[in-house]
Design a protein around this motif. Structure first.
Motif, short mmCIF file in Angstrom:
data_model
loop_
_atom_site.label_atom_id
_atom_site.label_comp_id
_atom_site.label_asym_id
_atom_site.label_seq_id
_atom_site.Cartn_x
_atom_site.Cartn_y
_atom_site.Cartn_z
N LEU A 593 9.14 -14.54 -2.93
CA LEU A 593 9.27 -13.09 -2.82
C LEU A 593 10.42 -12.74 -1.88
N PRO A 594 11.04 -11.56 -2.07
CA PRO A 594 12.22 -11.18 -1.28
C PRO A 594 11.83 -10.56 0.05
N GLU A 595 12.87 -10.26 0.79
CA GLU A 595 12.71 -9.48 2.02
C GLU A 595 13.22 -8.07 1.76
N TYR A 626 -1.34 -14.56 -11.12
CA TYR A 626 0.09 -14.88 -11.09
C TYR A 626 0.85 -13.71 -10.43
N VAL A 627 1.63 -14.03 -9.41
CA VAL A 627 2.46 -13.03 -8.73
C VAL A 627 3.93 -13.34 -9.05
N ALA A 628 4.62 -12.36 -9.64
CA ALA A 628 6.03 -12.55 -10.05
C ALA A 628 6.88 -11.39 -9.57
N VAL A 629 8.20 -11.63 -9.56
CA VAL A 629 9.14 -10.59 -9.13
C VAL A 629 10.46 -10.79 -9.87
N GLU A 630 11.15 -9.68 -10.15
CA GLU A 630 12.49 -9.73 -10.73
C GLU A 630 13.31 -8.54 -10.20
N ARG A 631 14.65 -8.70 -10.24
CA ARG A 631 15.56 -7.67 -9.74
C ARG A 631 16.01 -6.79 -10.90
N THR A 632 15.90 -5.45 -10.75
CA THR A 632 16.29 -4.51 -11.80
C THR A 632 16.90 -3.26 -11.19
N ASP A 633 18.20 -3.03 -11.44
CA ASP A 633 18.86 -1.75 -11.12
C ASP A 633 18.49 -1.19 -9.75
N ARG A 641 -0.71 -10.42 -12.18
CA ARG A 641 -1.38 -10.56 -13.49
C ARG A 641 -2.58 -11.50 -13.36
N ASP A 642 -3.68 -11.11 -14.01
CA ASP A 642 -4.87 -11.97 -14.04
C ASP A 642 -5.31 -12.18 -15.48
N GLU A 643 -6.28 -13.04 -15.67
CA GLU A 643 -6.82 -13.35 -17.00
C GLU A 643 -8.28 -12.93 -17.07
N GLY A 644 -8.60 -11.82 -16.38
CA GLY A 644 -9.99 -11.42 -16.25
C GLY A 644 -10.49 -10.53 -17.37
N ILE A 645 -11.45 -9.65 -17.01
CA ILE A 645 -12.19 -8.88 -18.01
C ILE A 645 -11.36 -7.73 -18.58
N GLY A 698 -7.26 -9.66 -19.80
CA GLY A 698 -6.63 -9.64 -18.48
C GLY A 698 -5.92 -8.34 -18.19
N THR A 699 -5.43 -8.24 -16.97
CA THR A 699 -4.78 -7.02 -16.48
C THR A 699 -3.53 -7.39 -15.69
N THR A 700 -2.50 -6.55 -15.85
CA THR A 700 -1.27 -6.72 -15.07
C THR A 700 -0.95 -5.41 -14.36
#
Length: 708
Positions: A593-595, A626-633, A641-645, A698-700
């Motif tokens: 993750l960034p600063e 799952y924790v993810a990050v990307e750079r956009t504009d 994101r999880d794989e739950g109910i 699941g939910t994101t």
């Protein structure tokens, strides 16, 4: 002295430069000389003929090809003065040998060509009489007029006109036009004025165009002093400049072209574009002036200058309106600019004060700003019967060129000046709800151009927009004040909830627990269950009050932003959730993750709420998050994101509402405020959050935070 143009195109002979045609055309004489059938020619200083017109070939009997490149002595009777002796150049026009020697072995022009000094022209054009020899070897007596011409390339050419004199057997009336009569015909045909003066500034000649331009007939001017057509304020300066030129040769003007005013016979000045020159005739010096009326151009220039000034005024006023919110100062600037741009006497802005309670006749206009007059104590004026009434009624510009003769209005202008004669009045604001009027008045009868009216309308539009923006900003400020007051009341409520409401809840919970402990043996199963429900309800109410307090203080009680290492934040969150992770056998996978800049405690709470929800709502299977990050504009986009109910709702965004629950309390704990807190935290940091979910899939949760 002007030489006539050749009739053939210079393209026929690349060695020929059509200087005579160019020179004559500059003065509007070329086509007139040709029409007068005057023989003309051009030669180099060494006497080589470079151009002739049709009249010259007819006069001499030679065709053009025989003459071009030949020495001028070909058409001159032996014993007559050579061209070189006439113009003061030794060796010029000496005969065939001279022509052949015009170029050296390298094919370059000799020194006697363009570099030669035609000293004979130092005092002006040259006129003489000589005998012309025709191809048939007949002799004709003719007047020869010579003039030096400088080409654009810096070369020297000699232009000439041959004016045949009538023989004894010919009457003057039957002969060709003489040089003098040719000049008269040309001068009469020119649209530009021509005046010839002697050294005393007395007019010796004036052509008919002078009367059209300055009102004086030629007969009135000839024999009188030129100072009559010079404005009185410039006459002495003219006489002094003429005397200085005659004594020293010093010119104080550009004789090629200068703009000077002329005095019309009716008394007004006329702007003129003037070309000047001097010449000698029979030993006397004369001055000739060629001039034209440049009033249309001056008017166009003045109109353009006025338009530019008006556009600059509109631009300046627009910038001022954007940069300064003071309406009164803007109105004062507007009236000052209007007076300056239109060269008017007065300008004023009046605010329309409607009076619907009584009658329209009682409506007034209150002065808000004015330039050019002192209203004294009179800051209001009645609308009825005024010029402004017409503008307000029709929402149209009212233009008055002469108030005295304009039968549209019986009432006065809003400026108390009986000398007001003309003006423009335009409505400020919309037709349905006009704010007021903008007036401009003058004490002289005048016509207003279309661009003047457009300028006033543009100023009125800027004023109207500024007033509307000021109204909007006032309403906005009032709304902000109301919101701030509302937030303050919410803060007060939250404080009361945290202190005053929680104390009774603690008391209720404590006494219920005492009741349960002291009288447990006397209570049946229903009584114990009732006490348990009451205690649980009091506890849940306490948690909800604490959550509401926390929610209300996200903006007001948050810490200042500082650089935050989100990897470190996530590590602390996983430490806090360690027990929950181990009990559920959860697996958390995270990208680096960034600063970024933010509130460390709130960002920690954001990740903790999202991760704990992902673990809690995992279903029967061990949680996988799952924790993810990307750079956009300019933003960082994070996803948890999880794989739950999943979320079984047609509107997933409802999960961000306060106390909104999508699952039964018996199955999942919680107050329903955690995701609302997440949304407030993200929004405080300048981002947004949303959710994507399918039941059982699941939910994101995705949120953005600025990279800066």
């Amino acid at each position: 002295m002007e030489s006539g143009p050749p009739s053939s195109s210079s393209a026929e002979n690349p060695d020929r430069y059509d200087a005579s045609s160019a020179h004559a055309h500059a003065h509007g004489l070329g086509s007139l000389l040709a029409a007068a059938d005057i023989a003309s020619f051009h030669v180099r200083p060494d006497g080589t003929i470079t151009d002739v017109n049709d009249a010259f070939t007819v006069l001499t009997g030679y065709n053009r090809s025989e003459l071009l490149g030949a020495p001028f002595s070909t058409v001159v009777v032996d014993g007559e003065p050579s061209l070189g002796s006439l113009v003061g150049i030794d060796g010029a026009g000496g005969g065939e040998d001279d022509a052949e020697g015009g170029e050296n072995e390298a094919g370059e022009a000799s020194e006697t060509d363009a570099d030669a000094e035609a000293d004979g022209f130092e005092t002006g054009p040259i006129s003489t009489t000589l005998s012309i020899r025709t191809k048939a070897d007949t002799r004709l007596t003719a007047d020869l007029h010579l003039e030096r011409i400088e080409t654009e390339g810096g070369e020297t050419r000699i232009g000439g006109i041959v004016d045949r004199q009538p023989s004894a057997a010919e009457s003057v009336s039957d002969s060709d036009l003489t040089y003098g009569r040719t000049f008269q015909a040309l001068a009469d045909a020119l649209p530009d004025g021509i005046i010839v003066l002697d050294t005393n500034s007395d007019v010796q000649y004036a052509n008919p165009a002078v009367e059209r331009i300055l009102g004086y007939s030629p007969d009135e001017l000839v024999g009188s002093s030129k100072v009559n057509i010079i404005p009185p304020r410039l006459r002495q300066a003219h006489l002094d400049a003429l005397q200085r030129y005659l004594e020293t040769g010093e010119r104080n003007l550009n004789w090629t072209y200068v703009e000077l005013p002329g005095q019309h016979e009716a008394g007004h000045e006329v702007p003129l574009g003037v070309s000047l020159n001097d010449f000698f005739y029979d030993g006397d010096r004369y001055f000739v002036g060629l001039f034209r009326d440049i009033s249309p151009r001056k008017e166009a220039e003045q109109t353009l200058t006025t338009k530019v000034a008006q556009l600059e005024s509109v631009s300046y006023l627009g910038r001022h309106a954007l940069e300064d919110a003071d309406i009164d100062e803007l109105l004062e600037k507007a009236t000052e600019l209007v007076v300056a741009a239109l060269d008017a006497e007065y300008a004023a802005v009046f605010e329309h004060e409607a009076n619907e309670v009584t009658s329209p006749d009682a409506e007034t206009l209150r002065l808000r700003a004015g330039t050019g007059f002192d209203p004294g104590d009179e800051t209001t004026a009645p609308v009825a019967d005024s010029i402004a009434a017409a503008a307000l009624a029709d929402d149209d510009v009212v233009v008055i060129e002469d108030l005295a003769s304009d039968d549209r209005f019986d009432g006065p202008s809003l400026v108390d000046d009986p000398d007001v004669r003309s003006g423009i009045t335009v409505t400020v604001g919309s037709a349905t709800d006009p704010w007021g009027v903008l007036d401009v008045y003058d004490t002289e009868q005048r016509e207003f151009a279309d661009h003047d009216v457009d300028f006033i309308e543009s100023v009125a539009t800027i004023i109207a927009n500024a007033i509307e923006r000021d109204r909007y900003e006032r309403r906005l400020n009032e709304t902000v004040d109301e919101l701030e007051a509302s937030n303050e009341r919410l803060e007060q409520f939250a404080y009361a909830a945290s202190h005053d409401l929680q104390e009774p809840l603690r008391m209720i919970s404590s006494y219920l627990q005492l009741l349960e402990g002291r009288y447990a043996d006397e209570l049946d199963s229903d009584g114990e269950e009732f006490i348990e429900f009451a205690v649980d309800g009091a506890e849940r109410m306490r948690e909800m009050i604490e959550g509401l307090l926390e929610y209300s203080r996200i903006d007001t009680q948050g810490d200042p932003f500082e650089p935050v290492d989100l990897d470190a934040v996530l590590e602390d969150v996983l430490t806090d959730l360690q027990v929950m992770i181990e009990q559920s056998d959860a697996e958390i996978t995270a990208e680096p993750l960034p600063e970024l800049a933010g509130d460390p405690s709130q960002l920690r709470q954001l990740f903790q709420n999202l991760l704990s929800n992902a673990i809690e709502y995992s279903g029967d299977e061990p949680p996988r998050v799952y924790v993810a990050v990307e750079r956009t504009d300019g933003m960082w986009t994070f996803s948890v994101r999880d794989e739950g109910i999943g979320i079984d709702s047609e509107e997933p965004s409802r999960v961000f509402e306060v106390f909104q629950r999508l699952h039964a309390r018996e199955k999942y704990d919680g107050t329903g405020i955690g995701l609302a807190l997440c949304q407030r935290i993200v929004e405080r940091h300048g981002g947004e959050i949303w959710v994507e979910s399918e039941p059982g899939e699941g939910t994101t949760f995705t949120f953005t935070l600025p990279r800066r």
